[in-house]
Design an enzyme around this catalytic site. Sequence first.
Site, mmCIF file in Angstrom:
data_model
loop_
_atom_site.group_PDB
_atom_site.id
_atom_site.type_symbol
_atom_site.label_atom_id
_atom_site.label_comp_id
_atom_site.label_asym_id
_atom_site.label_seq_id
_atom_site.Cartn_x
_atom_site.Cartn_y
_atom_site.Cartn_z
ATOM 1 N N ASN A 12 0.702 -1.055 -0.040
ATOM 2 C CA ASN A 12 0.091 -0.084 0.014
ATOM 3 C C ASN A 12 0.790 1.153 -0.136
ATOM 4 O O ASN A 12 1.720 1.390 1.026
ATOM 5 C CB ASN A 12 -0.972 0.070 1.289
ATOM 6 C CG ASN A 12 -1.888 1.291 1.326
ATOM 7 O OD1 ASN A 12 -1.934 2.135 0.288
ATOM 8 N ND2 ASN A 12 -2.611 1.309 2.521
ATOM 9 N N PHE A 13 0.871 1.862 -0.902
ATOM 10 C CA PHE A 13 1.578 3.051 -1.215
ATOM 11 C C PHE A 13 1.251 4.117 -0.402
ATOM 12 O O PHE A 13 2.168 5.290 -0.186
ATOM 13 C CB PHE A 13 1.688 3.535 -2.667
ATOM 14 C CG PHE A 13 2.683 2.621 -3.672
ATOM 15 C CD1 PHE A 13 2.979 1.298 -3.187
ATOM 16 C CD2 PHE A 13 3.051 3.172 -4.968
ATOM 17 C CE1 PHE A 13 3.587 0.446 -4.011
ATOM 18 C CE2 PHE A 13 3.793 2.283 -5.740
ATOM 19 C CZ PHE A 13 3.917 0.999 -5.490
ATOM 20 N N LYS A 14 0.245 4.227 0.315
ATOM 21 C CA LYS A 14 -0.519 5.260 1.049
ATOM 22 C C LYS A 14 -0.070 6.498 0.292
ATOM 23 O O LYS A 14 -0.157 6.919 -0.766
ATOM 24 C CB LYS A 14 0.237 5.181 2.687
ATOM 25 C CG LYS A 14 -0.337 3.724 3.129
ATOM 26 C CD LYS A 14 0.076 3.795 4.662
ATOM 27 C CE LYS A 14 -0.471 2.482 5.292
ATOM 28 N NZ LYS A 14 -0.366 2.663 6.582
ATOM 29 N N HIS A 21 -9.819 1.141 4.587
ATOM 30 C CA HIS A 21 -8.469 0.864 5.271
ATOM 31 C C HIS A 21 -8.905 2.051 6.532
ATOM 32 O O HIS A 21 -9.502 3.104 6.466
ATOM 33 C CB HIS A 21 -7.768 1.776 4.199
ATOM 34 C CG HIS A 21 -6.179 1.450 4.785
ATOM 35 N ND1 HIS A 21 -5.579 2.165 5.966
ATOM 36 C CD2 HIS A 21 -5.365 0.586 4.622
ATOM 37 C CE1 HIS A 21 -4.713 1.964 6.200
ATOM 38 N NE2 HIS A 21 -4.093 0.718 5.500
ATOM 39 N N GLU A 26 -6.011 -5.479 10.216
ATOM 40 C CA GLU A 26 -4.781 -4.594 10.722
ATOM 41 C C GLU A 26 -5.244 -3.862 11.920
ATOM 42 O O GLU A 26 -5.808 -2.921 11.920
ATOM 43 C CB GLU A 26 -4.759 -3.658 9.390
ATOM 44 C CG GLU A 26 -4.374 -4.034 8.074
ATOM 45 C CD GLU A 26 -3.828 -3.068 7.258
ATOM 46 O OE1 GLU A 26 -2.642 -3.366 6.684
ATOM 47 O OE2 GLU A 26 -4.577 -1.785 7.359
ATOM 48 N N GLY A 63 2.746 -2.963 10.843
ATOM 49 C CA GLY A 63 4.103 -3.388 11.220
ATOM 50 C C GLY A 63 4.875 -4.583 10.707
ATOM 51 O O GLY A 63 6.057 -4.888 10.930
ATOM 52 N N ALA A 65 3.380 -1.327 4.304
ATOM 53 C CA ALA A 65 3.607 0.003 3.803
ATOM 54 C C ALA A 65 4.887 0.444 4.148
ATOM 55 O O ALA A 65 5.956 0.110 3.521
ATOM 56 C CB ALA A 65 2.604 1.056 4.096
ATOM 57 N N SER A 66 5.014 0.970 5.299
ATOM 58 C CA SER A 66 6.357 1.758 5.768
ATOM 59 C C SER A 66 7.407 0.930 5.931
ATOM 60 O O SER A 66 8.534 1.449 5.532
ATOM 61 C CB SER A 66 6.060 2.359 7.388
ATOM 62 O OG SER A 66 5.565 1.497 7.809
#
Length: 226
Positions: free
Chosen positions: A13-15, A97, A145, A185, A206-207
Amino acid sequence: MMENKGTPIVILNFKTYLESTGEKALKLAKSCQNVAEETGVNMMVAPQYGDIYRISQEVEIPVLAQHIDPVDAGGHTGSVLPECVKEAGAVGTLINHSEQRMQLFNIDAAIKKAFSLGMSSVVCTNNIETSTAAATLNPDFVAIEPPELIGSGIPVSQAEPEIVEKTVEMIHNINPQVRVLCGAGISTGDDLKAAIDLGSEGVLLASGIILADDPQKALLDLVSKI
Ligand code: G3P
């Protein structure tokens, strides 16, 4: 959605990170494609709306929207018309989301809308109860999530394995057609392996990848234990 059966699904997910916007989004999507080709893992990307067209023109892996609005064509300024993201090249969409929560009747309408357009639906949920409720709406996937772990670097599959396990069990009791993913995470090979061992078919993340010094290397590490 084209898929290699028997290998996990990894949705990046590029957010709205700058590191996954515009040119950088395209580069990241190409890294995902390289990893998919090298390992057979089902990599999928969910870029921002403005990047969907360009990315879907340049990669073969599935491109998802981050959200759709369950609106019909016409007067809905600022809304995300599902037909538009489909025409831009999205073959599926995230729905609900944690950073784009929807009301239950809109989640239901968005799933139906995606289905009617032949798009896959990935409904994100925050706990076992909402995951179970989401499964009754017949999405293709439910992705559990826990919001407190999103962006934390603390992997749900290792920190709260019982949530993933119980979600898989409850969903399969209610609607065995629905496939379960987990996220929050996740960044390492051990995190993904733990998720699969708990009965999840893959992860949403993502992150841990987007903010890594070398995202392609981070992706290779992610899929190294399966
Ligand atoms: O959609 C993926 C997600 O919300 C998890 O984010 O940064 O914890 O991998 P992150």
